[in-house]
Design a protein around this motif. Sequence first.
Motif, short mmCIF file in Angstrom:
data_model
loop_
_atom_site.label_atom_id
_atom_site.label_comp_id
_atom_site.label_asym_id
_atom_site.label_seq_id
_atom_site.Cartn_x
_atom_site.Cartn_y
_atom_site.Cartn_z
N ARG A 151 -7.56 0.69 12.13
CA ARG A 151 -7.31 -0.52 11.33
C ARG A 151 -6.14 -0.36 10.35
O ARG A 151 -5.67 -1.32 9.77
N ASP A 152 -5.68 0.87 10.17
CA ASP A 152 -4.55 1.13 9.27
C ASP A 152 -3.20 0.87 9.94
O ASP A 152 -2.17 0.85 9.27
N LEU A 153 -3.18 0.71 11.26
CA LEU A 153 -1.92 0.50 11.96
C LEU A 153 -1.35 -0.87 11.63
O LEU A 153 -2.09 -1.82 11.38
N GLY A 154 -0.03 -0.98 11.62
CA GLY A 154 0.64 -2.26 11.34
C GLY A 154 1.90 -2.04 10.53
O GLY A 154 2.39 -0.91 10.38
N LEU A 155 2.42 -3.12 10.00
CA LEU A 155 3.64 -3.09 9.20
C LEU A 155 3.28 -2.99 7.73
O LEU A 155 2.53 -3.82 7.22
N TYR A 156 3.82 -1.99 7.06
CA TYR A 156 3.62 -1.82 5.61
C TYR A 156 4.95 -2.07 4.92
O TYR A 156 5.99 -1.64 5.39
N TYR A 157 4.90 -2.77 3.79
CA TYR A 157 6.11 -2.96 3.00
C TYR A 157 5.73 -3.13 1.53
O TYR A 157 4.62 -3.52 1.20
N CYS A 158 6.66 -2.77 0.68
CA CYS A 158 6.43 -2.85 -0.76
C CYS A 158 7.21 -4.03 -1.33
O CYS A 158 8.26 -4.40 -0.80
N ILE A 159 6.67 -4.64 -2.36
CA ILE A 159 7.36 -5.72 -3.06
C ILE A 159 7.27 -5.46 -4.56
O ILE A 159 6.35 -4.80 -5.03
N ALA A 160 8.23 -5.99 -5.28
CA ALA A 160 8.23 -5.85 -6.73
C ALA A 160 9.02 -6.99 -7.34
O ALA A 160 9.89 -7.58 -6.70
N ASN A 161 8.71 -7.28 -8.59
CA ASN A 161 9.44 -8.29 -9.35
C ASN A 161 10.56 -7.57 -10.09
O ASN A 161 10.34 -6.98 -11.14
N VAL A 162 11.76 -7.60 -9.51
CA VAL A 162 12.91 -6.90 -10.08
C VAL A 162 13.80 -7.91 -10.78
O VAL A 162 14.40 -8.76 -10.13
N ASN A 163 13.86 -7.81 -12.10
CA ASN A 163 14.68 -8.73 -12.91
C ASN A 163 14.40 -10.19 -12.57
O ASN A 163 15.30 -10.96 -12.26
N THR A 164 13.13 -10.55 -12.61
CA THR A 164 12.62 -11.91 -12.33
C THR A 164 12.96 -12.40 -10.93
O THR A 164 13.03 -13.60 -10.68
N ARG A 165 13.16 -11.48 -10.01
CA ARG A 165 13.42 -11.85 -8.62
C ARG A 165 12.52 -11.02 -7.71
O ARG A 165 12.51 -9.79 -7.82
N LEU A 166 11.78 -11.68 -6.82
CA LEU A 166 10.91 -10.97 -5.90
C LEU A 166 11.77 -10.19 -4.91
O LEU A 166 12.62 -10.76 -4.23
N THR A 167 11.55 -8.88 -4.85
CA THR A 167 12.31 -8.01 -3.96
C THR A 167 11.36 -7.39 -2.95
O THR A 167 10.32 -6.85 -3.32
#
Length: 188
Positions: A103-119
């Motif tokens: 169940r851990d297989l798949g696409l992983y990605y990180c996101i963050a709010n960098v200088n008020t912009r979703l990255t």
Amino acid sequence: MKSYWITMILLGFITMASFWMPFVPAAEVQHVQYGSTVTLGCNISYLYDTTWLRHNPDLTPTVVLRASLRDGQPVQGFQVSSRFSVGLMQRSLALKITGVEERDLGLYYCIANVNTRLTVGRGTILQVSSVGSSWFLCHHWYCVGVGFGLLIMVLAVCITHWKTKSNKETTNKTTTVYSTKNNNTNSS
């Protein structure tokens, strides 16, 4: 007229694909064995609170971990399982998965709010080392499709440019011949 509509349809498909490209950076593939431990890097600085998501082909994206850096140490705010943890790797908050399960297989990605912009950070497709994963093949066919679409678009633009240039040259020659005849008639 037919080539105009074909060009417009191709441009529409390419525009839709290119609209989503900045939001989903190219993902790398990481092969694992069940039960092993894997660490997934993120290319967003650890100075920003980071959220890790998993996207399985049949499901919507799921938040698996939220983390931040406090007093130089990574701190987990939320985790979907005790097998998920956070660590520092190349100046980012990396996701560590112990005892990898199906169940851990798949696409992983990180996101963050960098200088008020979703990255959205670089993604990693986690798959078992066996050949023939449907998600991996689908991802490659998508890339082939987008590349083929871009090639067709470039060809359509070149052909349209060539036809337009040829039409202008024909029009200019006709205008020159007509002007020369009129000038000769007026001189007589």
